[in-house]
Design a protein around this motif. Structure first.
Motif, PDB file in Angstrom:
ATOM      1  N   LEU A  17       0.804  -1.216   0.000  1.00 58.90           N
ATOM      2  CA  LEU A  17       0.000   0.000   0.000  1.00 58.90           C
ATOM      3  C   LEU A  17       0.836   1.264   0.000  1.00 58.90           C
ATOM      4  N   ARG A  18       0.210   2.333  -0.468  1.00 60.00           N
ATOM      5  CA  ARG A  18       0.784   3.674  -0.367  1.00 60.00           C
ATOM      6  C   ARG A  18      -0.243   4.543   0.357  1.00 60.00           C
ATOM      7  N   LEU A  19       0.144   5.098   1.493  1.00 59.43           N
ATOM      8  CA  LEU A  19      -0.693   6.043   2.227  1.00 59.43           C
ATOM      9  C   LEU A  19      -0.186   7.430   1.867  1.00 59.43           C
ATOM     10  N   ARG A  20      -1.060   8.269   1.345  1.00 65.95           N
ATOM     11  CA  ARG A  20      -0.658   9.574   0.815  1.00 65.95           C
ATOM     12  C   ARG A  20      -1.825  10.546   0.939  1.00 65.95           C
ATOM     13  N   GLY A  21      -1.600  11.766   0.519  1.00 68.65           N
ATOM     14  CA  GLY A  21      -2.672  12.752   0.505  1.00 68.65           C
ATOM     15  C   GLY A  21      -3.665  12.467  -0.612  1.00 68.65           C
ATOM     16  N   PHE A  22      -4.863  12.990  -0.445  1.00 66.83           N
ATOM     17  CA  PHE A  22      -5.884  12.852  -1.487  1.00 66.83           C
ATOM     18  C   PHE A  22      -5.553  13.738  -2.671  1.00 66.83           C
ATOM     19  N   ARG A  23      -5.969  13.277  -3.843  1.00 70.20           N
ATOM     20  CA  ARG A  23      -5.811  14.018  -5.097  1.00 70.20           C
ATOM     21  C   ARG A  23      -7.165  14.094  -5.790  1.00 70.20           C
ATOM     22  N   GLN A  24      -7.304  15.073  -6.659  1.00 73.32           N
ATOM     23  CA  GLN A  24      -8.543  15.182  -7.427  1.00 73.32           C
ATOM     24  C   GLN A  24      -8.814  13.883  -8.190  1.00 73.32           C
ATOM     25  N   SER A  25      -7.762  13.226  -8.654  1.00 74.72           N
ATOM     26  CA  SER A  25      -7.928  11.980  -9.421  1.00 74.72           C
ATOM     27  C   SER A  25      -8.493  10.830  -8.578  1.00 74.72           C
ATOM     28  N   ASP A  26      -8.515  10.969  -7.263  1.00 70.21           N
ATOM     29  CA  ASP A  26      -9.107   9.945  -6.391  1.00 70.21           C
ATOM     30  C   ASP A  26     -10.626  10.091  -6.287  1.00 70.21           C
ATOM     31  N   PHE A  27     -11.146  11.215  -6.764  1.00 70.40           N
ATOM     32  CA  PHE A  27     -12.534  11.523  -6.481  1.00 70.40           C
ATOM     33  C   PHE A  27     -13.530  10.519  -7.056  1.00 70.40           C
ATOM     34  N   GLU A  28     -13.347  10.026  -8.260  1.00 69.03           N
ATOM     35  CA  GLU A  28     -14.338   9.112  -8.833  1.00 69.03           C
ATOM     36  C   GLU A  28     -14.502   7.865  -7.967  1.00 69.03           C
ATOM     37  N   ALA A  29     -13.393   7.283  -7.509  1.00 64.57           N
ATOM     38  CA  ALA A  29     -13.473   6.103  -6.643  1.00 64.57           C
ATOM     39  C   ALA A  29     -14.029   6.472  -5.269  1.00 64.57           C
ATOM     40  N   PHE A  30     -13.656   7.644  -4.761  1.00 63.80           N
ATOM     41  CA  PHE A  30     -14.169   8.117  -3.473  1.00 63.80           C
ATOM     42  C   PHE A  30     -15.686   8.301  -3.553  1.00 63.80           C
ATOM     43  N   ALA A  31     -16.161   8.932  -4.627  1.00 66.67           N
ATOM     44  CA  ALA A  31     -17.602   9.140  -4.814  1.00 66.67           C
ATOM     45  C   ALA A  31     -18.323   7.806  -5.002  1.00 66.67           C
ATOM     46  N   ALA A  32     -17.692   6.860  -5.688  1.00 61.36           N
ATOM     47  CA  ALA A  32     -18.297   5.532  -5.872  1.00 61.36           C
ATOM     48  C   ALA A  32     -18.457   4.829  -4.526  1.00 61.36           C
ATOM     49  N   PHE A  33     -17.480   4.993  -3.648  1.00 63.63           N
ATOM     50  CA  PHE A  33     -17.593   4.427  -2.296  1.00 63.63           C
ATOM     51  C   PHE A  33     -18.843   4.974  -1.608  1.00 63.63           C
ATOM     52  N   TYR A  34     -19.012   6.292  -1.627  1.00 63.86           N
ATOM     53  CA  TYR A  34     -20.152   6.898  -0.941  1.00 63.86           C
ATOM     54  C   TYR A  34     -21.480   6.686  -1.672  1.00 63.86           C
ATOM     55  N   ALA A  35     -21.444   6.227  -2.906  1.00 67.39           N
ATOM     56  CA  ALA A  35     -22.674   5.878  -3.629  1.00 67.39           C
ATOM     57  C   ALA A  35     -23.084   4.434  -3.366  1.00 67.39           C
ATOM     58  N   ASP A  36     -22.194   3.654  -2.760  1.00 69.73           N
ATOM     59  CA  ASP A  36     -22.422   2.232  -2.495  1.00 69.73           C
ATOM     60  C   ASP A  36     -23.022   2.084  -1.096  1.00 69.73           C
ATOM     61  N   GLU A  37     -24.290   1.724  -1.050  1.00 72.01           N
ATOM     62  CA  GLU A  37     -25.003   1.663   0.232  1.00 72.01           C
ATOM     63  C   GLU A  37     -24.328   0.733   1.230  1.00 72.01           C
ATOM     64  N   GLU A  38     -23.869  -0.419   0.767  1.00 73.39           N
ATOM     65  CA  GLU A  38     -23.230  -1.367   1.684  1.00 73.39           C
ATOM     66  C   GLU A  38     -21.888  -0.841   2.189  1.00 73.39           C
ATOM     67  N   ALA A  39     -21.086  -0.275   1.309  1.00 73.82           N
ATOM     68  CA  ALA A  39     -19.766   0.220   1.705  1.00 73.82           C
ATOM     69  C   ALA A  39     -19.870   1.403   2.662  1.00 73.82           C
ATOM     70  N   ALA A  40     -20.799   2.323   2.399  1.00 74.38           N
ATOM     71  CA  ALA A  40     -20.893   3.565   3.166  1.00 74.38           C
ATOM     72  C   ALA A  40     -21.787   3.447   4.397  1.00 74.38           C
ATOM     73  N   HIS A  41     -22.393   2.299   4.601  1.00 79.96           N
ATOM     74  CA  HIS A  41     -23.387   2.136   5.657  1.00 79.96           C
ATOM     75  C   HIS A  41     -22.908   2.587   7.033  1.00 79.96           C
ATOM     76  N   PHE A  42     -21.697   2.222   7.415  1.00 81.15           N
ATOM     77  CA  PHE A  42     -21.208   2.510   8.767  1.00 81.15           C
ATOM     78  C   PHE A  42     -20.425   3.815   8.878  1.00 81.15           C
ATOM     79  N   VAL A  43     -20.340   4.574   7.808  1.00 85.98           N
ATOM     80  CA  VAL A  43     -19.615   5.854   7.840  1.00 85.98           C
ATOM     81  C   VAL A  43     -20.511   6.993   7.352  1.00 85.98           C
ATOM     82  N   GLY A  44     -21.743   6.972   7.812  1.00 86.60           N
ATOM     83  CA  GLY A  44     -22.656   8.065   7.502  1.00 86.60           C
ATOM     84  C   GLY A  44     -23.638   7.795   6.381  1.00 86.60           C
ATOM     85  N   GLY A  45     -23.465   6.685   5.681  1.00 87.37           N
ATOM     86  CA  GLY A  45     -24.411   6.322   4.634  1.00 87.37           C
ATOM     87  C   GLY A  45     -24.112   6.950   3.289  1.00 87.37           C
ATOM     88  N   VAL A  46     -24.983   6.646   2.351  1.00 85.53           N
ATOM     89  CA  VAL A  46     -24.838   7.125   0.975  1.00 85.53           C
ATOM     90  C   VAL A  46     -24.850   8.651   0.950  1.00 85.53           C
TER      91      VAL A  46
END
Length: 190
Positions: A17-46
Motif C-alpha cells: 500500500l501507499r498512504l498519501r494525501g488525497f488528489r482530485q484523481s481519487d474523487f471518482e473512486a471516493f464518490a463511488a464508495f459513498y454511492a455504495d449503500e453497503e460500503a458507506a453504511h457505517f460511515v454516515g451512509g450514501v
C-alpha cells in the motif's frame, strides 16, 4: 494578513500500500464508495457526489487544521484508490480516533489492518500521540475484526457519537506495543 503554509501530507509505503494525501484523481473512486449503500453504511451512509466531494475536502482540510488526518490508501503498484485510513480528531470527538474504510472490492484482503498499522505507527512515532481509539458501530463485525487484529480492546458501554451509538475500541499504547511480541502490532513499512 498572510496565509498559513500548506501542510504537506507525508507518504508512507507498506509492502502493498501507499498512504498519501488525497488528489482530485481519487474523487471518482471516493464518490463511488459513498454511492455504495453497503460500503458507506457505517460511515454516515450514501452521499450524493457533491457531498462526497465535500467529505474528501474535509479529510484534506483536517490535515491543514490539525497537522494530520486521513490518508488516501492506494495500491502501491498502480496508485489506484482503495480507501482511507488515519488518525483524526474532529470537533466534538472525545479524543483522537484511528479511522479506516475501504472500497468493497478491497475488503477481505488485509488492507485495512496493513494501513491501520502504518497509520498508528505514524500517529505514535511522528505525532507523539499516546493513545488512540477506533469508534465502531456495534453491528460492524468486519471493522471489529480489524480492531481485534490491531490488538484493540473494546471498552465497556456504548458512547453517543453525533447521534449514533458506537463502541470505543482502545488501541495499545506505544509503551504496550514496545513490550509486545505480537508481530501484527508492527507495521510492514518499506
Amino acid at each position: 494578513m498572510s496565509a498559513s503554509p500548506a501542510i504537506a501530507v507525508p507518504t508512507i509505503e507498506t509492502r502493498r500500500l501507499r498512504l498519501r494525501g488525497f488528489r482530485q484523481s481519487d474523487f471518482e473512486a471516493f464518490a463511488a464508495f459513498y454511492a455504495d449503500e453497503e460500503a458507506a453504511h457505517f460511515v454516515g451512509g450514501v452521499r450524493p457526489r457533491d457531498d462526497a466531494w465535500r467529505a474528501m475536502a474535509m479529510f484534506s482540510g483536517h490535515w491543514q487544521l490539525r497537522g494530520y488526518g486521513f490518508f488516501c490508501v492506494a495500491d502501491r503498484e498502480s496508485d489506484a484508490y482503495l480507501g482511507w485510513c488515519g488518525p483524526w480528531f474532529p470537533e466534538g470527538w472525545r479524543e483522537p480516533e484511528l479511522g479506516y474504510s475501504f472500497l468493497r472490492s478491497a475488503h477481505g484482503r488485509g488492507f485495512a489492518t496493513e494501513a491501520a498499522l502504518a497509520a498508528r505507527d505514524f500517529a505514535y512515532r511522528t505525532l507523539s500521540l499516546t493513545t488512540l481509539v477506533s469508534y465502531i458501530d456495534p453491528q460492524n463485525r468486519p471493522s471489529q475484526r480489524v480492531a481485534e487484529r490491531l490488538g484493540c480492546v473494546k471498552e465497556e458501554g456504548l458512547i453517543d457519537l453525533r447521534g449514533s451509538p458506537v463502541d470505543s475500541w482502545r488501541h495499545p499504547s506505544p509503551a504496550e506495543l514496545a513490550t509486545s511480541s505480537h508481530d501484527t502490532n508492527r507495521p510492514d513499512i518499506v
